[in-house]
Design a protein around this motif. Structure first.
Motif, short mmCIF file in Angstrom:
data_model
loop_
_atom_site.label_atom_id
_atom_site.label_comp_id
_atom_site.label_asym_id
_atom_site.label_seq_id
_atom_site.Cartn_x
_atom_site.Cartn_y
_atom_site.Cartn_z
N ASN A 105 22.39 25.88 54.69
CA ASN A 105 22.01 25.98 56.10
C ASN A 105 23.02 26.77 56.91
N ALA A 106 24.31 26.52 56.67
CA ALA A 106 25.33 27.31 57.35
C ALA A 106 25.23 28.77 56.94
N GLY A 107 25.03 29.01 55.65
CA GLY A 107 24.90 30.38 55.16
C GLY A 107 23.74 31.12 55.81
N HIS A 108 22.61 30.43 55.93
CA HIS A 108 21.46 31.01 56.60
C HIS A 108 21.81 31.42 58.03
N SER A 109 22.41 30.49 58.78
CA SER A 109 22.74 30.77 60.18
C SER A 109 23.76 31.89 60.31
N ILE A 110 24.74 31.89 59.42
CA ILE A 110 25.78 32.93 59.47
C ILE A 110 25.16 34.31 59.20
N LEU A 111 24.34 34.42 58.16
CA LEU A 111 23.69 35.69 57.88
C LEU A 111 22.75 36.09 59.02
N GLY A 112 22.12 35.09 59.63
CA GLY A 112 21.22 35.37 60.74
C GLY A 112 21.95 35.97 61.93
N ILE A 113 23.06 35.36 62.32
CA ILE A 113 23.82 35.83 63.48
C ILE A 113 24.47 37.18 63.21
N TYR A 142 19.65 44.13 61.55
CA TYR A 142 18.75 43.69 60.48
C TYR A 142 17.68 42.77 61.05
N LYS A 143 16.54 42.69 60.35
CA LYS A 143 15.42 41.86 60.80
C LYS A 143 15.13 40.70 59.84
N TYR A 144 15.53 40.86 58.55
CA TYR A 144 15.17 39.87 57.54
C TYR A 144 16.40 39.38 56.79
N VAL A 145 16.31 38.14 56.28
CA VAL A 145 17.43 37.55 55.54
C VAL A 145 17.78 38.39 54.33
N HIS A 146 16.78 38.82 53.56
CA HIS A 146 17.08 39.53 52.32
C HIS A 146 17.80 40.85 52.58
N GLU A 147 17.58 41.46 53.74
CA GLU A 147 18.30 42.70 54.07
C GLU A 147 19.80 42.42 54.20
N VAL A 148 20.14 41.35 54.88
CA VAL A 148 21.55 41.00 55.07
C VAL A 148 22.17 40.57 53.74
N ALA A 149 21.43 39.75 53.00
CA ALA A 149 21.96 39.19 51.75
C ALA A 149 22.17 40.25 50.68
N ASN A 150 21.47 41.38 50.79
CA ASN A 150 21.65 42.46 49.83
C ASN A 150 22.63 43.52 50.32
N ARG A 176 12.38 36.07 58.58
CA ARG A 176 12.90 36.79 59.73
C ARG A 176 14.17 36.14 60.27
N LEU A 177 15.13 36.96 60.66
CA LEU A 177 16.35 36.44 61.26
C LEU A 177 16.06 35.73 62.57
N SER A 178 15.01 36.14 63.27
CA SER A 178 14.65 35.47 64.53
C SER A 178 14.31 34.02 64.29
N ARG A 179 13.70 33.70 63.14
CA ARG A 179 13.41 32.30 62.81
C ARG A 179 14.70 31.55 62.50
N ILE A 180 15.57 32.19 61.73
CA ILE A 180 16.83 31.56 61.34
C ILE A 180 17.69 31.26 62.56
N CYS A 181 17.71 32.20 63.53
CA CYS A 181 18.57 32.05 64.71
C CYS A 181 17.95 31.20 65.80
N LYS A 182 16.68 30.86 65.68
CA LYS A 182 16.02 30.06 66.70
C LYS A 182 16.72 28.70 66.83
N GLU A 183 16.98 28.30 68.08
CA GLU A 183 17.65 27.02 68.38
C GLU A 183 18.99 26.90 67.65
N SER A 184 19.75 28.00 67.62
CA SER A 184 21.04 27.95 66.92
C SER A 184 22.02 27.00 67.59
N SER A 185 21.82 26.70 68.88
CA SER A 185 22.72 25.75 69.55
C SER A 185 22.58 24.35 68.99
#
Length: 496
Positions: free
Chosen positions: A304-312, A319-327, A374-383
């Motif tokens: 979960n932390a990894g997801h949020s970190i890659l998202g931010i 970037y728009k998608y998780v796989h873009e950042v992760a690659n 989508r990173l927008s989903r990952i970053c939603k409600e990041s607070s």
């Protein structure tokens, strides 16, 4: 398409062989679970496991009654009614292949805003042995400063007055158990399936706090007749796209109004504390443990932390998608360094070999190019997410006087994220219940970086640590003067 089949019970018998049709006689299934919040995740995870148990092991006593409580849930409620509770689970593998399965475990469905008393009555019936929930972090109404249940939240205050037209899950549950108590019926298990630290303990404490305020005479009965096991859930489930719907039409001649897309990996670990019985979930790979904490900490602080970190970080790079950042090697190396240097030392109750394997597995899952998360989903409600996923690592490292460089860099990047502009000058949407406050304090941080920390109560005691404040200032100044990718290259070389 003239041969297009609308997904429902009648048409399911005519589906192509390429679709894994349910081998279930739904007329024989009895409801035993009520699930609140028919999210994509629930339908890819809990409902999937129940389907497997019914289909492969003839478990007929724990069919699901789905209940949605939000005005925004009307669409999924109407679709499930149209489709008799059926939907397609689309599993996208990393090699590009896809698997399809019609899930048939949801056999009833209620919509609270339309008829709250009907939903309350259904939940109060004794055949419901488990009430499970996926209501997301903000559905728990926790105070962002204290982490305690927020009795002054407007919806909570409204529920305490308008008891038979509730807006919160706590308002519904209070009336449900009041009916059970008054009718001499047994209680049941409340099973949280959300990414909340100690989710069972959290909802138990919040629920008891709410009841103590609104129906205090119910509390002794509740303590004797309910249980709240903690659980850990894990399956990456993305937002369904129109492309997914159209692909089903084109390749399999099925019109499913809301299929669910997920990765092949799935895990569910639960504390075995069910006061009214439970399904034999072990038969489909669910693990039962005495204490969830070691498993939960590993998942929250790595996946979960990894997801949020890659998202931010990824959003700042456009970037728009998780796989873009992760690659992108620079981003994934930063994440690996964060996990190895600052997370792993604080997961002492976990076998280190298994921890290394889990880290590699998580990163491979992030790289799956077919999930299109989508990173927008990952970053939603990041607070609501960052304090749960990252703060514990940062706090522990501070107390142990160990490295806080990577976590603090993430905090600085999170501040810059609320500028709402990537390094190429393009704006991105921010979806957060605290967005107004966070955007305002991020703007103030251009003059004084400390204002982002001091004026956001979510940072709590972190603001008193001079080292954290100093490093936050340093990294924020670097992020505002250099592109995120250049900063990461320097971080990975230990030159920043």
């Amino acid at each position: 398409m003239s041969n297009l089949l609308y997904l429902n019970t009648e048409n399911s018998h005519s589906l192509a062989n390429s679709i894994l049709k349910p081998k279930i006689d739904r007329d024989k299934i009895k409801t035993g679970i009520a699930h609140i919040g028919l999210s994509n995740f629930h339908r890819a995870h809990q409902a999937y496991y129940i389907h497997e148990l019914i289909e492969k092991h003839d478990e007929l006593n724990f069919g699901i009654c789905g209940i949605d409580l939000l005005e925004s849930d009307r669409k999924i409620y109407n679709i499930l009614k149209d489709q008799d509770g059926l939907y397609t689970l689309v599993t996208k593998n990393a090699d590009g292949t896809q698997e399809y399965k019609i899930i048939a475990s949801i056999i009833e469905y209620f919509y609270g805003p339309e008829n709250p008393l009907a939903a309350i009555e259904r939940l109060a019936r004794p055949d419901i042995k488990i009430i499970s929930l996926t209501i997301a972090e903000d559905g728990y109404h926790l105070n962002e400063t204290t982490g305690e249940f927020n009795l002054t939240h407007p919806e909570v205050e409204e529920d305490s007055v308008s008891k038979f037209n509730p807006k919160t899950v706590f308002g519904y549950l209070t009336q449900v158990f009041k009916l059970r108590k008054d009718r001499g019926l047994p209680g049941c298990t409340i099973l949280s399936c959300d990414n909340i630290k100690a989710n069972g303990d959290t909802i138990k404490k919040s629920f008891y706090t709410y009841v103590e305020k609104t129906e205090p005479t119910l509390l002794p009965w509740l303590k004797e007749n309910t249980s709240f096991p903690n659980s850990m859930v894990d399956r990456i489930t993305t937002v369904t796209s129109n492309k997914d719907i159209e692909l089903l039409k084109k390749t399999h001649h099925i019109y499913d109004q809301w299929p669910v897309v997920c990765e092949p990996f799935s895990k569910w670990i639960i504390e075995d504390d069910f006061i009214a019985g439970r399904p034999d979930w072990e038969k489909v790979g669910i693990q039962f443990v005495k204490k969830i904490e070691p498993f939960e900490n590993t998942k929250l602080r790595i996946l979960n932390a990894g997801h949020s970190i890659l998202g931010i970080l990824g959003a700042l790079n456009g970037y728009k998608y998780v796989h873009e950042v992760a690659n992108d090697e620079d981003f994934i190396l930063f994440l690996e360094n964060y996990i190895d240097t600052e997370v792993t030392p604080n997961l002492k109750n976990t076998d280190q070999y298994n921890l290394e394997a889990y880290k590699e597995e998580v990163i491979d899952r992030f790289k799956n190019p077919y999930i299109h998360d989508r990173l927008s989903r990952i970053c939603k409600e990041s607070s609501s997410k960052i304090p749960i996923f990252v703060f514990p690592t940062l706090t522990k490292q501070l107390s142990n006087q160990q490295s806080i460089e990577y976590a603090t860099f993430v905090m600085a990047a999170w501040c810059k994220y609320y500028d709402g502009i990537d390094d190429f000058g393009k704006s991105f949407d921010i979806s957060d219940s605290l967005s107004n406050q966070l955007i305002r304090t991020a703007a103030l941080s251009h003059q004084n970086p400390q204002l982002f920390l001091e004026k956001n109560a979510i940072f709590k005691d972190l603001v008193v640590h001079d080292l954290f404040r100093k490093r936050f200032n340093y990294y924020l100044s670097k992020l505002r003067s250099l592109p995120i990718k250049e900063c990461l290259v320097l971080m990975n070389k230990k030159m920043l």
